[in-house]
Design a protein around this motif. Structure first.
Motif, PDB file in Angstrom:
ATOM      1  N   GLU A  44       0.840  -1.202   0.000  1.00 44.56           N
ATOM      2  CA  GLU A  44       0.000   0.000   0.000  1.00 44.56           C
ATOM      3  C   GLU A  44       0.877   1.254   0.000  1.00 44.56           C
ATOM      4  OE1 GLU A  44      -3.074   1.896   3.122  1.00 44.56           O
ATOM      5  OE2 GLU A  44      -3.400  -0.240   2.737  1.00 44.56           O
ATOM      6  N   VAL A  45       1.923   1.210   0.823  1.00 43.07           N
ATOM      7  CA  VAL A  45       2.880   2.333   0.888  1.00 43.07           C
ATOM      8  C   VAL A  45       3.609   2.471  -0.446  1.00 43.07           C
ATOM      9  CG1 VAL A  45       4.966   3.209   2.012  1.00 43.07           C
ATOM     10  CG2 VAL A  45       3.216   2.078   3.366  1.00 43.07           C
ATOM     11  N   LEU A  46       3.969   1.328  -1.025  1.00 42.42           N
ATOM     12  CA  LEU A  46       4.661   1.325  -2.314  1.00 42.42           C
ATOM     13  C   LEU A  46       3.799   1.978  -3.383  1.00 42.42           C
ATOM     14  CD1 LEU A  46       7.178   0.350  -3.866  1.00 42.42           C
ATOM     15  CD2 LEU A  46       6.006  -1.805  -4.264  1.00 42.42           C
ATOM     16  N   ASP A  47       2.512   1.633  -3.411  1.00 42.28           N
ATOM     17  CA  ASP A  47       1.585   2.225  -4.383  1.00 42.28           C
ATOM     18  C   ASP A  47       1.494   3.742  -4.191  1.00 42.28           C
ATOM     19  OD1 ASP A  47       1.175  -0.295  -5.296  1.00 42.28           O
ATOM     20  OD2 ASP A  47      -0.861  -0.514  -4.508  1.00 42.28           O
ATOM     21  N   GLU A  48       1.360   4.157  -2.933  1.00 50.13           N
ATOM     22  CA  GLU A  48       1.276   5.597  -2.630  1.00 50.13           C
ATOM     23  C   GLU A  48       2.534   6.316  -3.106  1.00 50.13           C
ATOM     24  OE1 GLU A  48       0.655   5.993   1.549  1.00 50.13           O
ATOM     25  OE2 GLU A  48      -1.313   5.024   1.518  1.00 50.13           O
ATOM     26  N   ALA A  49       3.690   5.673  -2.874  1.00 51.41           N
ATOM     27  CA  ALA A  49       4.967   6.278  -3.252  1.00 51.41           C
ATOM     28  C   ALA A  49       5.090   6.411  -4.767  1.00 51.41           C
ATOM     29  CB  ALA A  49       6.117   5.433  -2.709  1.00 51.41           C
ATOM     30  N   ILE A  50       4.655   5.390  -5.499  1.00 50.52           N
ATOM     31  CA  ILE A  50       4.763   5.402  -6.961  1.00 50.52           C
ATOM     32  C   ILE A  50       3.849   6.481  -7.559  1.00 50.52           C
ATOM     33  CG2 ILE A  50       4.309   4.066  -9.049  1.00 50.52           C
ATOM     34  CD1 ILE A  50       5.150   1.571  -7.319  1.00 50.52           C
ATOM     35  N   ILE A  51       2.625   6.570  -7.019  1.00 52.32           N
ATOM     36  CA  ILE A  51       1.688   7.605  -7.487  1.00 52.32           C
ATOM     37  C   ILE A  51       2.240   8.990  -7.174  1.00 52.32           C
ATOM     38  CG2 ILE A  51      -0.600   8.605  -7.106  1.00 52.32           C
ATOM     39  CD1 ILE A  51      -1.617   5.685  -6.729  1.00 52.32           C
ATOM     40  N   ALA A  52       2.822   9.143  -5.980  1.00 50.27           N
ATOM     41  CA  ALA A  52       3.412  10.435  -5.594  1.00 50.27           C
ATOM     42  C   ALA A  52       4.569  10.788  -6.518  1.00 50.27           C
ATOM     43  CB  ALA A  52       3.891  10.374  -4.142  1.00 50.27           C
ATOM     44  N   ALA A  53       5.377   9.779  -6.885  1.00 52.56           N
ATOM     45  CA  ALA A  53       6.515  10.013  -7.787  1.00 52.56           C
ATOM     46  C   ALA A  53       6.023  10.466  -9.153  1.00 52.56           C
ATOM     47  CB  ALA A  53       7.341   8.731  -7.909  1.00 52.56           C
ATOM     48  N   TYR A  54       4.951   9.835  -9.616  1.00 52.06           N
ATOM     49  CA  TYR A  54       4.403  10.207 -10.928  1.00 52.06           C
ATOM     50  C   TYR A  54       3.865  11.640 -10.900  1.00 52.06           C
ATOM     51  CZ  TYR A  54       1.792  10.149 -15.255  1.00 52.06           C
ATOM     52  OH  TYR A  54       1.326  10.460 -16.515  1.00 52.06           O
ATOM     53  N   LYS A  55       3.068  11.961  -9.883  1.00 54.21           N
ATOM     54  CA  LYS A  55       2.451  13.291  -9.810  1.00 54.21           C
ATOM     55  C   LYS A  55       3.496  14.391  -9.663  1.00 54.21           C
ATOM     56  CE  LYS A  55      -2.135  11.980  -8.194  1.00 54.21           C
ATOM     57  NZ  LYS A  55      -3.132  12.026  -7.101  1.00 54.21           N
ATOM     58  N   LYS A  56       4.585  14.051  -8.974  1.00 53.98           N
ATOM     59  CA  LYS A  56       5.646  15.039  -8.758  1.00 53.98           C
ATOM     60  C   LYS A  56       6.395  15.337 -10.062  1.00 53.98           C
ATOM     61  CE  LYS A  56       9.780  15.887  -5.961  1.00 53.98           C
ATOM     62  NZ  LYS A  56      10.730  15.334  -4.964  1.00 53.98           N
ATOM     63  N   ASP A  61      -9.167   3.430 -18.646  1.00 57.34           N
ATOM     64  CA  ASP A  61      -7.797   3.426 -18.100  1.00 57.34           C
ATOM     65  C   ASP A  61      -6.808   3.362 -19.250  1.00 57.34           C
ATOM     66  OD1 ASP A  61      -8.665   3.509 -15.522  1.00 57.34           O
ATOM     67  OD2 ASP A  61      -8.522   1.341 -15.174  1.00 57.34           O
ATOM     68  N   ILE A  62      -5.961   4.407 -19.352  1.00 56.72           N
ATOM     69  CA  ILE A  62      -4.999   4.497 -20.438  1.00 56.72           C
ATOM     70  C   ILE A  62      -3.590   4.496 -19.854  1.00 56.72           C
ATOM     71  CG2 ILE A  62      -4.141   5.942 -22.334  1.00 56.72           C
ATOM     72  CD1 ILE A  62      -7.053   7.034 -22.475  1.00 56.72           C
ATOM     73  N   GLU A  63      -2.752   3.631 -20.404  1.00 59.40           N
ATOM     74  CA  GLU A  63      -1.383   3.553 -19.871  1.00 59.40           C
ATOM     75  C   GLU A  63      -0.610   4.833 -20.212  1.00 59.40           C
ATOM     76  OE1 GLU A  63       2.737   0.959 -19.926  1.00 59.40           O
ATOM     77  OE2 GLU A  63       0.993   0.180 -21.006  1.00 59.40           O
ATOM     78  N   VAL A  64       0.027   5.409 -19.169  1.00 55.67           N
ATOM     79  CA  VAL A  64       0.810   6.645 -19.350  1.00 55.67           C
ATOM     80  C   VAL A  64       2.192   6.492 -18.705  1.00 55.67           C
ATOM     81  CG1 VAL A  64      -1.163   8.212 -19.539  1.00 55.67           C
ATOM     82  CG2 VAL A  64      -0.291   7.612 -17.275  1.00 55.67           C
ATOM     83  N   THR A  65       2.698   5.236 -18.638  1.00 54.06           N
ATOM     84  CA  THR A  65       3.984   4.998 -17.984  1.00 54.06           C
ATOM     85  C   THR A  65       5.111   5.697 -18.744  1.00 54.06           C
ATOM     86  OG1 THR A  65       3.151   2.795 -17.449  1.00 54.06           O
ATOM     87  CG2 THR A  65       5.488   3.214 -17.032  1.00 54.06           C
ATOM     88  N   PRO A  66       5.810   6.653 -18.095  1.00 55.50           N
ATOM     89  CA  PRO A  66       6.925   7.336 -18.776  1.00 55.50           C
ATOM     90  C   PRO A  66       8.142   6.416 -18.883  1.00 55.50           C
ATOM     91  CG  PRO A  66       6.116   8.565 -16.849  1.00 55.50           C
ATOM     92  CD  PRO A  66       5.590   7.172 -16.754  1.00 55.50           C
ATOM     93  N   LYS A  67       9.083   6.792 -19.774  1.00 49.94           N
ATOM     94  CA  LYS A  67      10.340   6.050 -19.889  1.00 49.94           C
ATOM     95  C   LYS A  67      11.151   6.223 -18.604  1.00 49.94           C
ATOM     96  CE  LYS A  67      11.154   5.942 -24.859  1.00 49.94           C
ATOM     97  NZ  LYS A  67      12.077   6.331 -25.963  1.00 49.94           N
ATOM     98  N   ASN A  68      11.864   5.170 -18.220  1.00 53.36           N
ATOM     99  CA  ASN A  68      12.723   5.194 -17.012  1.00 53.36           C
ATOM    100  C   ASN A  68      11.947   5.497 -15.729  1.00 53.36           C
ATOM    101  OD1 ASN A  68      15.077   4.700 -18.527  1.00 53.36           O
ATOM    102  ND2 ASN A  68      15.190   6.883 -19.045  1.00 53.36           N
ATOM    103  N   PHE A  69      10.610   5.319 -15.787  1.00 53.27           N
ATOM    104  CA  PHE A  69       9.815   5.658 -14.605  1.00 53.27           C
ATOM    105  C   PHE A  69      10.141   4.766 -13.411  1.00 53.27           C
ATOM    106  CE2 PHE A  69       5.853   5.163 -12.056  1.00 53.27           C
ATOM    107  CZ  PHE A  69       5.849   6.432 -11.528  1.00 53.27           C
ATOM    108  N   GLY A  70      10.484   3.508 -13.671  1.00 51.25           N
ATOM    109  CA  GLY A  70      10.804   2.581 -12.573  1.00 51.25           C
ATOM    110  C   GLY A  70      11.913   3.103 -11.680  1.00 51.25           C
ATOM    111  N   ARG A  71      12.943   3.717 -12.306  1.00 48.27           N
ATOM    112  CA  ARG A  71      14.078   4.235 -11.527  1.00 48.27           C
ATOM    113  C   ARG A  71      13.644   5.417 -10.666  1.00 48.27           C
ATOM    114  NH1 ARG A  71      17.108   8.342 -12.580  1.00 48.27           N
ATOM    115  NH2 ARG A  71      16.338   8.495 -14.724  1.00 48.27           N
ATOM    116  N   VAL A  72      12.860   6.322 -11.256  1.00 46.96           N
ATOM    117  CA  VAL A  72      12.372   7.496 -10.515  1.00 46.96           C
ATOM    118  C   VAL A  72      11.474   7.058  -9.360  1.00 46.96           C
ATOM    119  CG1 VAL A  72      10.950   9.586 -10.678  1.00 46.96           C
ATOM    120  CG2 VAL A  72      12.495   8.973 -12.557  1.00 46.96           C
TER     121      VAL A  72
END
Length: 345
Positions: free
Chosen positions: A25-37, A95-106
Motif C-alpha cells: 500500500e505504501v509502495l503504491d502511494e509512493a509510486i503515485i506520488a513520484a508520478y504526480k511530482k 484506463d490508459i497507460e501513461v507509464t513514462p520512460k525510465n519511470f521505474g528508476r524514478v
C-alpha cells in the motif's frame, strides 16, 4: 523497478513483522506520488498496476469518455475510446497507460524513502502495542549501563530507563545483570515508544506473588491492598474466596518457600502477609502485625482509629522510625493512633 529493490521489500516483510499488504500500500502511494511530482501535467486520476515477480510497474490514467475533449489529462474522445474497445460509451471511464520512460528508476528512489519512513513508523507502532499490552506487568530486562544515577535496561526491542526514584535502596545494577521490572507506563512519544519501569512500585510485589502463588493467579486468593517502602518492608493484605483455603498459608507456601523466593528477588525486603477483613477493627489489628493488639476503636466519620497495645508491644507496634504504623495506615486507609495500655488508662 529492479529486482534488488523488490527483493529488499520482501526481506523487510519477513524481518520487521510488517504485513505485505501494508508495505505494498505504501509502495503504491509512493509510486503515485513520484508520478504526480514528475509528470503531473500528463494525467490527474492516476492508478498503478505492478507485477512484483516481473519487476514491472505500469501507470494508468483514468479518463472520462466525452464528445469533445477540453482537458486531455482527464478526458478522452468517444472516437479514441472506441479504438481501444468498441463497447465504450459516453461518460464511461477508461484506463490508459501513461507509464513514462525510465519511470521505474524514478519511482524506486521515492518509494525507497517512503518505505523506510513507513518501516520506522510501523516498527514504532508494533513495539508500542507490544509493550502497552504488558503495562502493569513484570518484564525481565538486562542492565546495559549506569549513567548519572539512571540504569539503562535492555528489554529486547527497546531500551528502558530505571530512574533513581524507581531503584531500590542499596541495589547495585551491574552490567549484564538480569532484573525483574514492573512496567509502570508505556508512552507513545514523538521520539518513539517510551517504557517506564520500576523496582520500587507496589505492583512489582503484587505481580511477584501472582507468579509464585497459584491461588492468587487463579483468583482463589485475592490481594486486597499493598503498602510498600521499597528495600525495607512491605505489607500485603490477602483474602480467600474459598473458606477451605488459608490465604496467608497459600502466600507463605510449603516451608515458606513461596514468600522466600519473593524476599530473595527483592534483596531481603521484609514482607508482612496480613489477613484482610471487612471489619475495620479486625483489619487494623491484623495490619499492625507482628505487634499484638488489645483493642481497636474506630471513628467512621474521621476514618481514624485508636489502638491500644501492651506496654511491651508499643515500640513493636509503632516500628522503627514509625514504619510499622505508617505502613499499616497506608495498607488499611485509616489514620491510626497507638497508645500503650498504661497510657490509655
Amino acid at each position: 523497478m529492479n529486482q534488488e529493490f523488490l527483493g529488499a521489500l520482501t526481506e523487510i516483510v519477513k524481518e520487521k513483522g510488517i504485513s505485505e499488504e501494508e508495505l505494498l500500500e505504501v509502495l503504491d502511494e509512493a509510486i503515485i506520488a513520484a508520478y504526480k511530482k514528475n509528470y503531473s501535467s500528463q494525467a490527474q486520476n492516476v492508478k498503478i498496476r505492478r507485477d512484483l515477480k516481473k519487476g514491472t510497474i505500469k501507470v494508468y490514467a483514468e479518463k472520462e469518455v466525452v464528445e469533445e475533449v477540453y482537458d486531455d489529462s482527464t478526458e478522452i474522445s468517444l472516437e479514441e475510446a472506441k479504438e481501444i474497445d468498441a463497447r465504450f460509451q459516453l461518460e464511461d471511464k477508461v484506463d490508459i497507460e501513461v507509464t513514462p520512460k525510465n519511470f521505474g528508476r524514478v519511482a524506486a528512489q521515492l518509494a525507497k524513502q517512503m518505505v523506510i519512513q513507513k518501516i520506522k513508523e510501523s516498527e514504532r507502532s508494533i513495539i508500542y502495542n507490544e509493550f502497552a499490552e504488558k503495562e502493569h506487568d513484570i518484564i525481565v530486562g538486562t542492565v546495559l549501563r549506569k549513567d548519572k544515577g539512571n540504569a539503562f535496561v535492555d528489554l529486547g526491542k527497546i531500551e528502558a530507563i530505571l530512574g533513581p526514584n524507581e531503584q531500590m535502596p542499596g541495589e547495585n545494577y551491574n552490567f549484564n545483570e538480569m532484573l525483574k521490572l514492573y512496567i509502570v507506563e508505556v508512552k507513545d512519544t514523538t521520539k518513539g515508544p517510551q517504557v517506564l519501569v520500576s523496582r520500587t512500585h507496589p505492583g512489582l510485589v503484587k505481580r511477584l506473588f501472582e507468579l509464585e502463588v497459584p491461588e492468587i493467579y487463579e483468583g482463589v486468593v485475592e490481594v486486597k491492598s499493598i503498602a510498600r517502602e521499597a528495600g525495607s518492608r512491605t505489607k500485603i493484605a490477602v483474602h480467600s474466596n474459598d473458606e477451605s483455603v488459608d490465604p496467608m498459608g497459600a502466600c507463605v507456601g510449603p516451608k515458606g518457600v513461596r514468600v522466600q523466593n519473593i524476599v530473595n528477588e527483592l534483596k531481603n525486603e521484609k514482607i508482612d502477609i496480613i489477613k484482610w477483613s471487612k471489619d475495620p477493627e479486625e483489619y487494623i489489628a491484623n495490619a499492625l502485625s507482628p505487634a499484638k493488639v488489645l483493642e481497636v476503636t474506630v471513628n467512621e466519620e474521621s476514618k481514624s482509629a485508636q489502638v491500644v497495645v501492651e506496654d511491651s508491644q508499643l515500640s513493636l507496634a509503632i516500628g522503627k522510625e514509625g514504619q510499622n504504623v505508617r505502613l499499616a495506615a497506608k495498607l488499611t486507609g485509616w489514620k491510626i493512633d497507638i497508645k500503650s495500655k498504661s497510657q490509655a488508662e
